[in-house]
Scaffold this motif. Structure first.
Motif, PDB file in Angstrom:
ATOM      1  N   HIS A  95      56.598 -38.012 -37.896  1.00 27.41           N
ATOM      2  CA  HIS A  95      55.726 -37.228 -38.775  1.00 27.41           C
ATOM      3  C   HIS A  95      55.542 -37.989 -40.080  1.00 27.41           C
ATOM      4  O   HIS A  95      56.512 -38.396 -40.730  1.00 27.41           O
ATOM      5  CB  HIS A  95      56.342 -35.861 -39.069  1.00 27.41           C
ATOM      6  N   VAL A  96      54.282 -38.201 -40.455  1.00 27.28           N
ATOM      7  CA  VAL A  96      53.958 -38.970 -41.659  1.00 27.28           C
ATOM      8  C   VAL A  96      53.555 -38.012 -42.771  1.00 27.28           C
ATOM      9  O   VAL A  96      52.615 -37.227 -42.634  1.00 27.28           O
ATOM     10  CB  VAL A  96      52.811 -39.962 -41.381  1.00 27.28           C
ATOM     11  N   ARG A  97      54.282 -38.087 -43.876  1.00 26.64           N
ATOM     12  CA  ARG A  97      53.989 -37.254 -45.045  1.00 26.64           C
ATOM     13  C   ARG A  97      53.322 -38.102 -46.116  1.00 26.64           C
ATOM     14  O   ARG A  97      53.695 -39.256 -46.336  1.00 26.64           O
ATOM     15  CB  ARG A  97      55.278 -36.642 -45.610  1.00 26.64           C
ATOM     16  N   PRO A  98      52.331 -37.547 -46.830  1.00 21.39           N
ATOM     17  CA  PRO A  98      51.628 -38.327 -47.861  1.00 21.39           C
ATOM     18  C   PRO A  98      52.485 -38.517 -49.097  1.00 21.39           C
ATOM     19  O   PRO A  98      53.429 -37.769 -49.352  1.00 21.39           O
ATOM     20  CB  PRO A  98      50.401 -37.465 -48.165  1.00 21.39           C
ATOM     21  N   HIS A  99      52.141 -39.551 -49.870  1.00 22.48           N
ATOM     22  CA  HIS A  99      52.796 -39.779 -51.154  1.00 22.48           C
ATOM     23  C   HIS A  99      52.448 -38.658 -52.120  1.00 22.48           C
ATOM     24  O   HIS A  99      51.400 -38.055 -52.054  1.00 22.48           O
ATOM     25  CB  HIS A  99      52.346 -41.108 -51.765  1.00 22.48           C
ATOM     26  N   ARG A 100      53.357 -38.387 -53.060  1.00 25.35           N
ATOM     27  CA  ARG A 100      53.087 -37.423 -54.133  1.00 25.35           C
ATOM     28  C   ARG A 100      53.318 -38.097 -55.483  1.00 25.35           C
ATOM     29  O   ARG A 100      54.205 -38.945 -55.628  1.00 25.35           O
ATOM     30  CB  ARG A 100      54.031 -36.217 -54.027  1.00 25.35           C
ATOM     31  N   GLU A 101      52.543 -37.719 -56.465  1.00 25.40           N
ATOM     32  CA  GLU A 101      52.752 -38.224 -57.822  1.00 25.40           C
ATOM     33  C   GLU A 101      54.098 -37.721 -58.347  1.00 25.40           C
ATOM     34  O   GLU A 101      54.442 -36.559 -58.183  1.00 25.40           O
ATOM     35  CB  GLU A 101      51.637 -37.731 -58.748  1.00 25.40           C
ATOM     36  N   GLU A 102      54.842 -38.608 -58.974  1.00 26.77           N
ATOM     37  CA  GLU A 102      56.147 -38.222 -59.511  1.00 26.77           C
ATOM     38  C   GLU A 102      56.068 -37.886 -61.006  1.00 26.77           C
ATOM     39  O   GLU A 102      56.825 -37.074 -61.514  1.00 26.77           O
ATOM     40  CB  GLU A 102      57.143 -39.362 -59.297  1.00 26.77           C
ATOM     41  N   SER A 103      55.142 -38.522 -61.699  1.00 24.65           N
ATOM     42  CA  SER A 103      55.047 -38.313 -63.148  1.00 24.65           C
ATOM     43  C   SER A 103      54.162 -37.117 -63.446  1.00 24.65           C
ATOM     44  O   SER A 103      53.037 -37.024 -62.970  1.00 24.65           O
ATOM     45  CB  SER A 103      54.470 -39.561 -63.815  1.00 24.65           C
ATOM     46  N   ILE A 104      54.663 -36.171 -64.263  1.00 26.51           N
ATOM     47  CA  ILE A 104      53.902 -34.959 -64.554  1.00 26.51           C
ATOM     48  C   ILE A 104      53.559 -34.889 -66.039  1.00 26.51           C
ATOM     49  O   ILE A 104      52.409 -34.735 -66.418  1.00 26.51           O
ATOM     50  CB  ILE A 104      54.701 -33.706 -64.145  1.00 26.51           C
ATOM     51  N   GLY A 105      54.541 -35.007 -66.894  1.00 30.14           N
ATOM     52  CA  GLY A 105      54.294 -34.866 -68.318  1.00 30.14           C
ATOM     53  C   GLY A 105      54.107 -36.195 -69.012  1.00 30.14           C
ATOM     54  O   GLY A 105      54.051 -37.242 -68.390  1.00 30.14           O
ATOM     55  N   GLY A 106      53.991 -36.166 -70.346  1.00 28.03           N
ATOM     56  CA  GLY A 106      53.831 -37.380 -71.114  1.00 28.03           C
ATOM     57  C   GLY A 106      55.170 -37.909 -71.590  1.00 28.03           C
ATOM     58  O   GLY A 106      56.229 -37.404 -71.237  1.00 28.03           O
ATOM     59  N   ASP A 107      55.133 -38.919 -72.443  1.00 25.68           N
ATOM     60  CA  ASP A 107      56.360 -39.543 -72.935  1.00 25.68           C
ATOM     61  C   ASP A 107      57.040 -38.704 -74.014  1.00 25.68           C
ATOM     62  O   ASP A 107      58.161 -38.994 -74.397  1.00 25.68           O
ATOM     63  CB  ASP A 107      56.030 -40.930 -73.516  1.00 25.68           C
ATOM     64  N   TYR A 108      56.389 -37.670 -74.517  1.00 23.57           N
ATOM     65  CA  TYR A 108      56.932 -36.924 -75.647  1.00 23.57           C
ATOM     66  C   TYR A 108      57.475 -35.565 -75.243  1.00 23.57           C
ATOM     67  O   TYR A 108      57.791 -34.738 -76.096  1.00 23.57           O
ATOM     68  CB  TYR A 108      55.857 -36.761 -76.725  1.00 23.57           C
ATOM     69  N   GLY A 109      57.559 -35.301 -73.955  1.00 24.55           N
ATOM     70  CA  GLY A 109      58.142 -34.042 -73.498  1.00 24.55           C
ATOM     71  C   GLY A 109      57.205 -32.865 -73.664  1.00 24.55           C
ATOM     72  O   GLY A 109      57.617 -31.718 -73.561  1.00 24.55           O
ATOM     73  N   ILE A 110      55.913 -33.113 -73.976  1.00 30.50           N
ATOM     74  CA  ILE A 110      54.946 -32.033 -74.140  1.00 30.50           C
ATOM     75  C   ILE A 110      54.038 -32.007 -72.919  1.00 30.50           C
ATOM     76  O   ILE A 110      53.431 -33.012 -72.559  1.00 30.50           O
ATOM     77  CB  ILE A 110      54.100 -32.237 -75.408  1.00 30.50           C
ATOM     78  N   ILE A 111      53.951 -30.869 -72.288  1.00 35.72           N
ATOM     79  CA  ILE A 111      53.143 -30.752 -71.086  1.00 35.72           C
ATOM     80  C   ILE A 111      51.852 -30.021 -71.433  1.00 35.72           C
ATOM     81  O   ILE A 111      51.873 -28.864 -71.879  1.00 35.72           O
ATOM     82  CB  ILE A 111      53.903 -29.991 -69.983  1.00 35.72           C
ATOM     83  N   SER A 112      50.743 -30.685 -71.259  1.00 35.94           N
ATOM     84  CA  SER A 112      49.446 -30.114 -71.586  1.00 35.94           C
ATOM     85  C   SER A 112      49.028 -29.109 -70.521  1.00 35.94           C
ATOM     86  O   SER A 112      49.577 -29.087 -69.425  1.00 35.94           O
ATOM     87  CB  SER A 112      48.401 -31.229 -71.672  1.00 35.94           C
ATOM     88  N   PRO A 113      48.035 -28.249 -70.839  1.00 34.40           N
ATOM     89  CA  PRO A 113      47.524 -27.314 -69.823  1.00 34.40           C
ATOM     90  C   PRO A 113      47.047 -28.023 -68.556  1.00 34.40           C
ATOM     91  O   PRO A 113      47.210 -27.525 -67.461  1.00 34.40           O
ATOM     92  CB  PRO A 113      46.380 -26.613 -70.547  1.00 34.40           C
ATOM     93  N   ILE A 114      46.422 -29.205 -68.743  1.00 38.86           N
ATOM     94  CA  ILE A 114      45.953 -29.952 -67.570  1.00 38.86           C
ATOM     95  C   ILE A 114      47.141 -30.391 -66.725  1.00 38.86           C
ATOM     96  O   ILE A 114      47.138 -30.286 -65.495  1.00 38.86           O
ATOM     97  CB  ILE A 114      45.118 -31.177 -68.008  1.00 38.86           C
ATOM     98  N   ALA A 115      48.205 -30.883 -67.403  1.00 38.41           N
ATOM     99  CA  ALA A 115      49.402 -31.314 -66.670  1.00 38.41           C
ATOM    100  C   ALA A 115      50.061 -30.130 -65.980  1.00 38.41           C
ATOM    101  O   ALA A 115      50.585 -30.262 -64.868  1.00 38.41           O
ATOM    102  CB  ALA A 115      50.395 -31.983 -67.622  1.00 38.41           C
ATOM    103  N   MET A 116      50.048 -28.971 -66.650  1.00 36.78           N
ATOM    104  CA  MET A 116      50.630 -27.780 -66.029  1.00 36.78           C
ATOM    105  C   MET A 116      49.877 -27.426 -64.744  1.00 36.78           C
ATOM    106  O   MET A 116      50.477 -27.066 -63.733  1.00 36.78           O
ATOM    107  CB  MET A 116      50.553 -26.608 -67.010  1.00 36.78           C
ATOM    108  N   ASN A 117      48.559 -27.522 -64.812  1.00 37.41           N
ATOM    109  CA  ASN A 117      47.766 -27.237 -63.617  1.00 37.41           C
ATOM    110  C   ASN A 117      48.070 -28.247 -62.512  1.00 37.41           C
ATOM    111  O   ASN A 117      48.205 -27.892 -61.338  1.00 37.41           O
ATOM    112  CB  ASN A 117      46.277 -27.281 -63.964  1.00 37.41           C
TER     113      ASN A 117
END
Length: 287
Positions: A36-58
């Motif tokens: 069974h082949v599973r697709p890659h997923r993005e690992e990075s979600i937030g920025g370098d400053y620990g602040i998660i924007s609404p777009i990143a939250m989505n």
């Protein structure tokens, strides 16, 4: 043959693949490896400053949902594979052990079909894939392409329907070329189990290469009896299909891309017809 590899997902055509895979494995004393082949997923979600924007939250929400969907699909694929393994009386395993007789091996790998099958395919003895329908998803075509061009191993392409048998009555489309001889050598265990083997030579056997009789003698040394069928070679496509039907064959064995992959794909040829338009179980190998 000891390892028959089958890509598995919770899809209707996988039922047909698994049914044939376990039947062949039983006949050949081989093992079945479900992949069974599973697709890659993005690992990075937030920025370098620990602040998660609404777009990143989505994005985070979408990635978590995708990961959950992947988990559910993986579990469904594993359950399907184990169901067929249990019904066939095979020993279900998740890793290679010393005793691998009549065993099924379950694997999950992350990546795309091209890269994953480039790793798993070359260490398999036979790959089973479904022939994509004309309007099928890109992923189905990726698996076929990866199996045929990234593994260097024989590939058994099956139509997306239930089959009474595969490999009991084999027609070899002989053209004196290395590609079909390579497939024949890889398929010797399968040919030895066949009830009937026919060799079709469509057109004159006039090149300075092995003749049909030479192939027949070679197979005889391996304990494989065969019959020769000779046609005029005027309409090779039709002659192969007509002979396949007339002999009651359930598997066509042939070489791949006698005129080169890209030349044949764009100009048309029997390989392209088999890959895109036919509904015949076909075994071929390309390297």
């Amino acid at each position: 043959m000891k390892i028959i590899t089958v890509p598995v997902a919770k899809r209707k055509e996988c039922h047909y693949l698994l049914e044939t895979a376990f039947q062949l494995a039983d006949d050949l004393d081989a093992n079945v490896s479900g992949l069974h082949v599973r697709p890659h997923r993005e690992e990075s979600i937030g920025g370098d400053y620990g602040i998660i924007s609404p777009i990143a939250m989505n994005n985070m929400s979408q990635w978590y949902k995708a990961d959950l969907d992947d988990e559910l699909e993986s579990q469904a694929a594993a359950d399907l594979f184990k169901e067929y393994s249990d019904n066939a009386g095979f020993n279900f395993r998740k890793r290679i052990t010393k005793d691998m007789e009549e065993s099924s091996l379950w694997r999950e790998m992350v990546g795309d079909p091209q890269s994953v099958l480039s790793i798993v395919g070359p260490v398999s003895d036979l790959m089973l894939v479904s022939r994509p329908k004309k309007k099928s998803s890109g992923q189905a075509k990726q698996f076929l392409s990866a199996a045929l061009f990234n593994t260097g191993r024989p590939v058994l392409m099956l139509p997306q329907k239930k089959l009474k048998s595969v490999g009991k009555r084999v027609l070899i489309a002989w053209n004196q070329k290395d590609s079909v001889m390579q497939t024949i050598v890889s398929a010797l265990p399968l040919l030895k189990q066949a009830e009937q083997v026919n060799i079709l030579c469509a057109g004159p056997d006039n090149r300075a290469r092995p003749k049909t009789k030479h192939l027949q003698d070679y197979l005889k040394v391996w304990g494989i009896d065969s019959d020769m069928k000779i046609t005029k070679g005027l309409k090779v496509h039709d002659e192969i299909i007509d002979t396949y039907k007339a002999t009651g064959s359930d598997l066509l064995l042939m070489g791949a891309y006698s005129r080169g992959r890209f030349t044949e794909w764009f100009m048309g040829g029997f390989t392209k017809y088999i890959l895109t338009d036919s509904n015949i179980p076909t075994l071929m190998q390309h390297s």
